[in-house]
Design a protein around this motif. Structure first.
Motif, mmCIF file in Angstrom:
data_model
loop_
_atom_site.group_PDB
_atom_site.id
_atom_site.type_symbol
_atom_site.label_atom_id
_atom_site.label_comp_id
_atom_site.label_asym_id
_atom_site.label_seq_id
_atom_site.Cartn_x
_atom_site.Cartn_y
_atom_site.Cartn_z
ATOM 1 N N LEU A 1 28.361 -21.142 -18.548
ATOM 2 C CA LEU A 1 27.664 -22.421 -18.719
ATOM 3 C C LEU A 1 28.205 -23.479 -17.764
ATOM 4 C CD1 LEU A 1 27.324 -22.497 -22.607
ATOM 5 C CD2 LEU A 1 25.502 -22.182 -20.920
ATOM 6 N N GLY A 2 29.490 -23.449 -17.486
ATOM 7 C CA GLY A 2 30.039 -24.369 -16.496
ATOM 8 C C GLY A 2 29.490 -24.086 -15.120
ATOM 9 N N HIS A 3 29.338 -22.800 -14.797
ATOM 10 C CA HIS A 3 28.739 -22.427 -13.509
ATOM 11 C C HIS A 3 27.296 -22.900 -13.433
ATOM 12 C CE1 HIS A 3 27.981 -20.019 -9.912
ATOM 13 N NE2 HIS A 3 26.880 -19.591 -10.493
ATOM 14 N N GLU A 4 26.564 -22.756 -14.530
ATOM 15 C CA GLU A 4 25.179 -23.219 -14.534
ATOM 16 C C GLU A 4 25.110 -24.737 -14.378
ATOM 17 O OE1 GLU A 4 21.115 -22.912 -17.280
ATOM 18 O OE2 GLU A 4 22.873 -21.651 -17.727
ATOM 19 N N ALA A 5 26.045 -25.443 -14.989
ATOM 20 C CA ALA A 5 26.070 -26.895 -14.848
ATOM 21 C C ALA A 5 26.290 -27.298 -13.395
ATOM 22 C CB ALA A 5 27.165 -27.491 -15.730
ATOM 23 N N ARG A 6 27.140 -26.587 -12.700
ATOM 24 C CA ARG A 6 27.446 -26.927 -11.306
ATOM 25 C C ARG A 6 26.352 -26.493 -10.333
ATOM 26 N NH1 ARG A 6 32.232 -29.064 -10.279
ATOM 27 N NH2 ARG A 6 34.087 -28.596 -11.541
ATOM 28 N N THR A 7 25.713 -25.361 -10.600
ATOM 29 C CA THR A 7 24.821 -24.766 -9.606
ATOM 30 C C THR A 7 23.359 -24.663 -10.039
ATOM 31 O OG1 THR A 7 25.164 -22.502 -10.404
ATOM 32 C CG2 THR A 7 26.762 -23.362 -8.808
ATOM 33 N N GLY A 8 23.090 -24.789 -11.321
ATOM 34 C CA GLY A 8 21.737 -24.559 -11.814
ATOM 35 C C GLY A 8 21.405 -23.087 -11.941
ATOM 36 N N GLU A 9 22.373 -22.221 -11.730
ATOM 37 C CA GLU A 9 22.166 -20.776 -11.738
ATOM 38 C C GLU A 9 22.676 -20.180 -13.056
ATOM 39 O OE1 GLU A 9 23.811 -16.813 -9.303
ATOM 40 O OE2 GLU A 9 24.487 -18.830 -8.753
ATOM 41 N N ALA A 10 21.777 -19.566 -13.818
ATOM 42 C CA ALA A 10 22.170 -18.931 -15.074
ATOM 43 C C ALA A 10 22.786 -17.563 -14.794
ATOM 44 C CB ALA A 10 20.964 -18.790 -15.993
ATOM 45 N N LEU A 11 23.840 -17.234 -15.525
ATOM 46 C CA LEU A 11 24.537 -15.963 -15.328
ATOM 47 C C LEU A 11 24.341 -15.059 -16.535
ATOM 48 C CD1 LEU A 11 27.968 -17.185 -13.863
ATOM 49 C CD2 LEU A 11 25.949 -16.392 -12.621
ATOM 50 N N ASP A 12 24.388 -13.772 -16.282
ATOM 51 C CA ASP A 12 24.319 -12.781 -17.349
ATOM 52 C C ASP A 12 25.644 -12.806 -18.112
ATOM 53 O OD1 ASP A 12 24.003 -10.630 -19.007
ATOM 54 O OD2 ASP A 12 23.973 -9.109 -17.420
ATOM 55 N N PRO A 13 25.625 -13.093 -19.416
ATOM 56 C CA PRO A 13 26.889 -13.170 -20.163
ATOM 57 C C PRO A 13 27.439 -11.811 -20.578
ATOM 58 C CG PRO A 13 25.055 -13.671 -21.603
ATOM 59 C CD PRO A 13 24.466 -13.462 -20.242
ATOM 60 N N ALA B 1 37.606 -27.832 3.971
ATOM 61 C CA ALA B 1 37.712 -26.961 2.796
ATOM 62 C C ALA B 1 36.362 -26.297 2.549
ATOM 63 C CB ALA B 1 38.128 -27.782 1.580
ATOM 64 N N PRO B 2 36.337 -25.214 1.784
ATOM 65 C CA PRO B 2 35.050 -24.597 1.436
ATOM 66 C C PRO B 2 34.139 -25.601 0.731
ATOM 67 C CG PRO B 2 36.876 -23.162 0.824
ATOM 68 C CD PRO B 2 37.487 -24.466 1.227
ATOM 69 N N ALA B 3 32.858 -25.469 0.961
ATOM 70 C CA ALA B 3 31.893 -26.383 0.344
ATOM 71 C C ALA B 3 31.919 -26.236 -1.173
ATOM 72 C CB ALA B 3 30.490 -26.095 0.870
ATOM 73 N N HIS B 4 31.734 -27.370 -1.844
ATOM 74 C CA HIS B 4 31.683 -27.339 -3.299
ATOM 75 C C HIS B 4 30.367 -26.718 -3.768
ATOM 76 C CE1 HIS B 4 35.283 -29.761 -3.887
ATOM 77 N NE2 HIS B 4 34.871 -30.559 -2.924
ATOM 78 N N PRO B 5 30.370 -26.054 -4.902
ATOM 79 C CA PRO B 5 29.113 -25.523 -5.442
ATOM 80 C C PRO B 5 28.093 -26.639 -5.639
ATOM 81 C CG PRO B 5 31.006 -24.679 -6.670
ATOM 82 C CD PRO B 5 31.524 -25.756 -5.776
#
Length: 623
Positions: free
Chosen positions: A189-201, A464-468
């Motif tokens: 959910l934190g990844h989705e908040a940053r990127t808008g991309e839903a992950l398979d849990p 530095a690497p780009a932020h998500p």
């Protein structure tokens, strides 16, 4: 002669206790001298400060009138307000966790070994997109005693590969499962908040089941509240969304067959620590109270000790005068330690400029070392506990956060709230309100909006690497001023000089110093160089000084109200005749009648004023 007993209290006992009402009457007298006719509670309200989330900081805190308040318990016992373990951090201090970004495993290994040899106690690695590849993890951790130094992963969408690589590394190096200490950092959910991309849990659930069964010192899931803090969220919103995320993960894990206590043991929470020390202390204490309440509702009250990782706030870090960030992170680290965080990451002062260098990392880790070893900050458990202010702030913040958590739950939970836009809209509204305070300098930024240094040499770091990206925005307190300064920098590069404004200081120093200092700081915040004249004693002197200043068509009168009445009109006319297209006055509107074109004063929208001035000076905006 009467000899008083030597008990240290008898002298004080000769005097009656002061009452709250007596104090209020003294406050009334002070306010009356400043022209405010208020009494009783209104006098106290006049000295109060309104914070975000509807919280109010009062000027004086005493015991509650009813003598009652929520039970804070003891360290290591529910509701865990005073700490998640009985000994707190008193035995060895908090875990000093250093963060490593970048994609080169050799360089990361060199930096990690140097940090571990000099005070760092755990490693936080960015894996996957823009970070270290999962197959480079073994090289990055070469020479690291994995049974001594915990490893924390931040791997976004690549969490399964990164987690498997770390667990395989433990196996390959002969680390017994009972000795491994790690956080796999899985946060869909934190990844989705940053990127808008839903992950398979599903892989996350499988890893949590595996670690719960076989790796007692490894936690699979992280509830990272930084995406919400970095999107402009308040303390209560950060807490509320972390609760909603944690509850979502508990539901997922228990639905997959884990017991509630095992599921609780798989979570670690990450919060931002800011330079607002009392709010940070209260936030961490409130977070433990709230999570304990959720564990209690789930029937596992004694398993509800929240594992906390505090990170010094990226939002507060500035790109101009970045050395001041060392002071901000020191206060934030202190607040995180006092608040009871289990692990603390101090971001290097140059972290917003690119990859931190060795000096910046050394200062970051030594911040914790000084606070632990020289200030002895961890020797007392919950040192802020019992403070009327801290306890009240903890309670009020917990109530505000719980109400927002309930709002998210009514909307269908964290995932639904993210996808519906509820979270984004709420955080955007909070940031818009805060942006007004920043623009008007009601919330000052030292080195940026206050006391900027135009002559400073830029600190340059490797990119530095780009932020998500793709999800919630990533805001910074300095962003509006940074855009203004970038315009000034471009003008300097193109013309060899910064845009200039003329300050006409009228009368003796006692008359003009305060407002000249104010105006100088204001315009430098936008990258505009103030040019000071010798004290202008008449219109002709002011006009001549302006003509020689090289100013870009603008001037500011700085003096007392009395001298404005005497001289402002004539001096403003002389400045216009000498070429000043706009004449400002440092003071409240109407101070000098219609003698000047515009006013600058405490509380004015500095960003709007500075942007308009640059426009009229012909300094291009962002392309």
């Amino acid at each position: 002669m009467t000899v008083l007993p030597d008990d240290g209290l008898s002298l004080a006992a000769e005097f009656p206790d002061a009452t709250h009402e007596q104090w209020q009457r003294l406050v009334e007298g002070v306010l009356r001298k400043s022209g405010k006719e208020v009494s009783g509670e209104a006098a106290e309200d006049a000295l109060s400060t309104t914070l975000e989330d509807g919280l109010i900081t009062r000027p004086l805190y005493t015991a509650r009138p009813d003598g009652d308040g929520p039970d804070t318990g003891f360290p290591g016992f529910a509701p865990f307000v005073r700490g998640g373990t009985p000994a707190g951090t008193g035995t060895s201090g908090w875990d000093v966790r250093q963060r490593f970004t970048g994609s080169d495993p050799v360089r990361i290994n060199e930096a990690a070994l140097a940090d571990l040899e000099n005070g760092t106690t755990s490693l936080w690695l960015t894996i996957g997109r823009g970070g270290l590849p999962a197959d480079g993890l073994a090289r990055a951790l070469e020479g690291v005693y994995l049974d001594l130094a915990p490893v924390v992963l931040d791997s976004g969408a690549d969490y399964a590969d990164a987690a498997r690589a770390l667990l395989a590394l433990y196996d390959g190096r002969g680390v017994a499962p009972k000795d491994a200490r790690a956080s796999l950092g899985i946060d869909p959910l934190g990844h989705e908040a940053r990127t808008g991309e839903a992950l398979d849990p599903a892989p996350a659930v499988e890893l949590a089941r595996e670690t719960a069964a076989s790796w007692p010192g490894v936690r699979a899931l992280t509830v990272d509240a930084l995406p919400y803090h970095e999107a402009g969220g308040s303390a209560a919103e950060e807490l509320g969304l972390s609760l909603a995320t944690g509850v979502a993960y508990l539901r997922t894990l228990t639905d997959a067959g884990l017991g509630i206590e095992a599921a609780l043991g798989q979570l670690e929470f990450r919060y931002a620590a800011t330079a607002d020390q009392f709010l940070t202390i209260a936030k961490l204490r409130a977070a433990r109270r709230l999570w304990a309440r959720i564990a209690e509702a789930c029937g596992a009250a004694e398993a509800g000790a929240q594992r906390q990782h505090a990170v010094t706030s990226p939002v507060m870090m500035t790109r101009r005068d970045p050395w001041v960030n060392m002071l901000r992170t020191t206060v934030a680290c202190m607040a995180a330690g006092v608040g009871g965080a289990d692990s603390v990451t101090v971001l290097p002062f140059d972290s917003e400029l690119g990859l931190p260098d060795a000096f910046a990392r050394r200062i970051a880790r030594n911040t914790s070392t000084v606070l632990l070893e020289e200030s002895h900050l961890a020797r007392v458990i919950d040192p802020a506990g019992g403070s009327y202010y801290v306890e009240r702030l903890t309670d009020e913040l917990a109530e505000a956060a719980w109400e927002f958590f309930r709002t998210v739950e009514r909307a269908g939970g964290q995932a639904a709230a993210l996808r519906s836009g509820l979270v984004a809209e709420r955080l955007a509204a909070t940031w818009a309100a805060r942006s007004k305070k920043l623009a008007t300098r009601r919330e000052p930024i030292t080195g940026v909006s206050e006391f900027p240094l135009l002559s400073e040499k830029p600190v340059v770091r490797e990119a530095a690497p780009a932020h998500p990206a793709g999800g919630l925005p990533r805001v910074r307190r300095d962003e509006a001023y940074e855009a203004l300064r970038a315009r000034s920098d471009a003008h300097l590069a193109a013309t060899g000089a910064r845009p200039r404004i003329f300050l006409a200081a009228l009368g003796p120093a006692a008359a003009h110093t305060a407002r000249a200092t104010f105006a100088s700081n204001l315009f430098q915040a936008g990258g505009i160089e103030p040019v000071h004249d010798p004290v202008s004693v008449d219109p002709e002197t002011a006009a001549a000084a302006y003509a020689a200043s090289g100013a870009d068509g603008m001037a500011v009168l700085c003096s007392s109200d009395a001298l404005y009445e005497e001289q402002a009109e004539a001096v403003a006319a002389a400045l216009r005749a000498a070429g000043a297209g706009t004449v400002f006055l440092a003071g409240r509107p109407g101070t000098a009648g219609q003698a000047v074109d515009e006013y600058v004063f405490a509380g004015c929208d500095a960003v709007a004023v500075l942007s308009s001035v640059l426009d009229r000076m012909g300094v291009p905006g962002e392309q």
